[in-house]
Write a protein that holds these residues in place. Structure first.
Motif, short mmCIF file in Angstrom:
data_model
loop_
_atom_site.label_atom_id
_atom_site.label_comp_id
_atom_site.label_asym_id
_atom_site.label_seq_id
_atom_site.Cartn_x
_atom_site.Cartn_y
_atom_site.Cartn_z
N MET A 13 38.67 37.44 57.27
CA MET A 13 37.30 37.06 56.92
C MET A 13 36.35 38.21 57.27
N THR A 14 35.44 38.53 56.35
CA THR A 14 34.48 39.59 56.60
C THR A 14 33.31 39.05 57.41
N LEU A 15 33.06 39.66 58.55
CA LEU A 15 31.95 39.22 59.39
C LEU A 15 30.63 39.72 58.81
N PRO A 16 29.56 38.93 58.91
CA PRO A 16 28.27 39.37 58.38
C PRO A 16 27.56 40.31 59.34
N VAL A 17 26.53 40.95 58.82
CA VAL A 17 25.56 41.68 59.64
C VAL A 17 24.39 40.72 59.88
N ALA A 18 23.89 40.66 61.09
CA ALA A 18 22.76 39.80 61.42
C ALA A 18 21.50 40.64 61.52
N VAL A 19 20.47 40.26 60.77
CA VAL A 19 19.15 40.90 60.86
C VAL A 19 18.22 39.92 61.55
N ILE A 20 17.67 40.33 62.69
CA ILE A 20 16.79 39.46 63.47
C ILE A 20 15.35 39.90 63.24
N GLY A 21 14.59 39.08 62.54
CA GLY A 21 13.21 39.40 62.23
C GLY A 21 12.98 39.37 60.73
N ALA A 22 11.84 38.80 60.31
CA ALA A 22 11.56 38.66 58.88
C ALA A 22 10.17 39.16 58.52
N GLY A 23 9.76 40.23 59.23
CA GLY A 23 8.55 40.94 58.84
C GLY A 23 8.94 42.03 57.85
N PRO A 24 8.03 42.98 57.57
CA PRO A 24 8.32 44.02 56.58
C PRO A 24 9.62 44.77 56.84
N TYR A 25 9.89 45.14 58.10
CA TYR A 25 11.10 45.92 58.37
C TYR A 25 12.36 45.08 58.23
N GLY A 26 12.35 43.85 58.72
CA GLY A 26 13.51 43.00 58.59
C GLY A 26 13.82 42.68 57.14
N LEU A 27 12.79 42.35 56.37
CA LEU A 27 12.99 42.01 54.96
C LEU A 27 13.45 43.23 54.16
N SER A 28 12.86 44.38 54.42
CA SER A 28 13.26 45.59 53.71
C SER A 28 14.70 45.97 54.03
N THR A 29 15.06 45.92 55.30
CA THR A 29 16.44 46.24 55.70
C THR A 29 17.43 45.28 55.04
N ALA A 30 17.10 43.98 55.08
CA ALA A 30 17.99 42.98 54.49
C ALA A 30 18.16 43.22 52.99
N ALA A 31 17.08 43.56 52.30
CA ALA A 31 17.17 43.80 50.86
C ALA A 31 18.09 44.99 50.57
N HIS A 32 18.01 46.03 51.38
CA HIS A 32 18.87 47.20 51.18
C HIS A 32 20.33 46.87 51.50
#
Length: 407
Positions: free
Chosen positions: A1-20
């Motif tokens: 099973m492939t483990l996910p990456v966790a992004v903590i935070g949903a401001g501009p930097y968290g959302l931008s990182t997650a989108a990439h």
């Protein structure tokens, strides 16, 4: 099973990182309340100091700029350096960005992150009680928990600052109308302090005074037509140094630690926006060159004991008192890994730290393999551009590439 990456935070930097990360097909889970600092911790009516060109959240594909948002929802389009963006518009833009590019956002709080073991990834626990393992963690928590209150003010309110008490931090005010008819002192000289003071005056405060330690601290920037055309354009204005900080942040990381710390404090430091001057002059009183040596509360009202600061001729130890109905500390934020209490003690003790923040390597990697930081926590390593939304353009694609194992 492939483990996910966790992004903590949903401001501009968290959302931008997650989108990439999602654009690279990296399994990702993103946690937080979208744009919460912009929606809940900035006063209504505030305008962004950054220009429209410096206010885009970086995305891996075209069509997701502030201009695109305004076109899509039929709102006034912000294009020129003469345009000031309402905080409500920017918060709406961030929510729109999230709905389009990070629709699986989980509005839960990460309460703990711990290393699972050598090569075993990270164990995360959510406030729902769920526990899961991630192969990597990106911390993009922005300003959360980092509000800075001068110790002299903190001593006067043992229970902590609050919007309804005698002393507060600027981040605790969404609505300034309860301070109508009050005498208010705002401590600080940056954009947040000066704009909060203006909004207080416009909300009907009886009097508003800005208190600054340094003489000449209350200043305003040059309008777009007052900047030199012979210097390179940057998101922050025309200057060679700003160009280097904006587009060569990896070079900043290689500077000696004392130099980096000095530049993070001084570059893009306290300065009011050019468009604020006219609203400020004549409506807000200013006391400069004074520092708070003590503070107390009498009958629910704060009393500040002041003395001259610096090396001026009036620095003879003479003290004076300044009384008000309320004091707002617009004294910014201070990076402190210790304040990130969701990081397990073992992780925090293993983190190499510089100026209170994690010391980062290429790809926004910390000294703990698999643990990355972006936004404000990255400023000590990558420079002052990481304090601003436009820094997502530099950080997010590089961080995503590193997490994907390509850089």
């Amino acid at each position: 099973m492939t483990l996910p990456v966790a992004v903590i935070g949903a401001g501009p930097y968290g959302l931008s990182t997650a989108a990439h990360l999602k654009a690279r097909a990296v399994p990702t889970r993103v946690f937080g309340s979208p744009m919460v600092s912009w929606r809940e911790h900035m006063p209504a009516g505030m305008l962004l100091k950054s220009t429209p060109a410096a206010s885009d959240i970086d995305a891996p594909q075209p069509g997701h700029t502030l201009f695109d948002y305004c076109q899509d929802v039929g709102e006034r389009r912000f294009e020129s350096d003469w345009d000031a963006i309402p905080v409500e518009t920017f918060a709406g833009y961030g929510m729109w960005f999230q709905q389009r590019l990070v629709p699986q956002l989980e509005r839960e709080r990460v309460v703990s992150v711990d290393r699972r073991g050598l090569g075993g990834g990270f164990e995360l626990k959510l406030d729902s009680g769920e526990q899961f393992t991630a192969r990597a963690v990106v911390v993009a928590t922005g300003l959360s928990g980092l509000a800075q209150l001068p110790p002299e003010l903190a001593a006067a309110v043992p229970g902590g600052p609050s919007a309804s008490g005698p002393v507060s931090h600027s981040s605790q005010h969404r609505d300034l109308s309860p301070l109508a008819g009050k005498d208010v002192v705002v401590v600080g000289a940056g954009q947040s302090a000066l704009e909060t003071a203006v909004l207080l005056a416009e909300a009907g405060a009886a009097s508003v005074r800005v208190l600054a330690r340094r003489r000449g601290a209350v200043r305003f920037g040059a309008a777009p037509d007052g900047q030199s055309l012979f210097k390179p354009d940057t998101p922050f204005g025309r200057a060679w140094s700003l160009y280097a900080f904006s587009y060569y942040a990896d070079g900043f990381r290689r500077l000696p630690a004392p130099t980096r710390q000095y530049l993070v404090r001084r570059v893009l430091g306290p300065l009011g926006a050019w468009w604020l001057r006219e609203r400020f002059i004549g409506r807000v009183q200013v006391t400069e060159g004074k520092r708070i040596v003590r503070a107390r509360v009498e009958s629910g009202r704060p009393v500040l004991t002041l003395t001259a600061s610096g090396d001026g001729p009036d620095r003879d130890g003479t003290e004076s008192e300044l009384r008000a109905d309320h004091v707002i500390a617009a004294t910014g934020y201070r990076m402190d890994v210790a304040a990130m209490d969701f990081l397990g003690t073992g992780l925090r003790t293993r983190l190499a730290v510089s100026a209170g923040g994690p010391r980062l390597m290429a790809g926004y990697r910390s000294s703990v393999p698999g643990l990355h930081f972006t936004g404000l926590p990255a400023a000590a390593s990558y420079g002052p551009v990481m304090r601003f939304v436009c820094g997502t353009e530099y950080a997010s694609p590089r961080l995503a590439r590193a997490v994907a194992g390509l850089g």
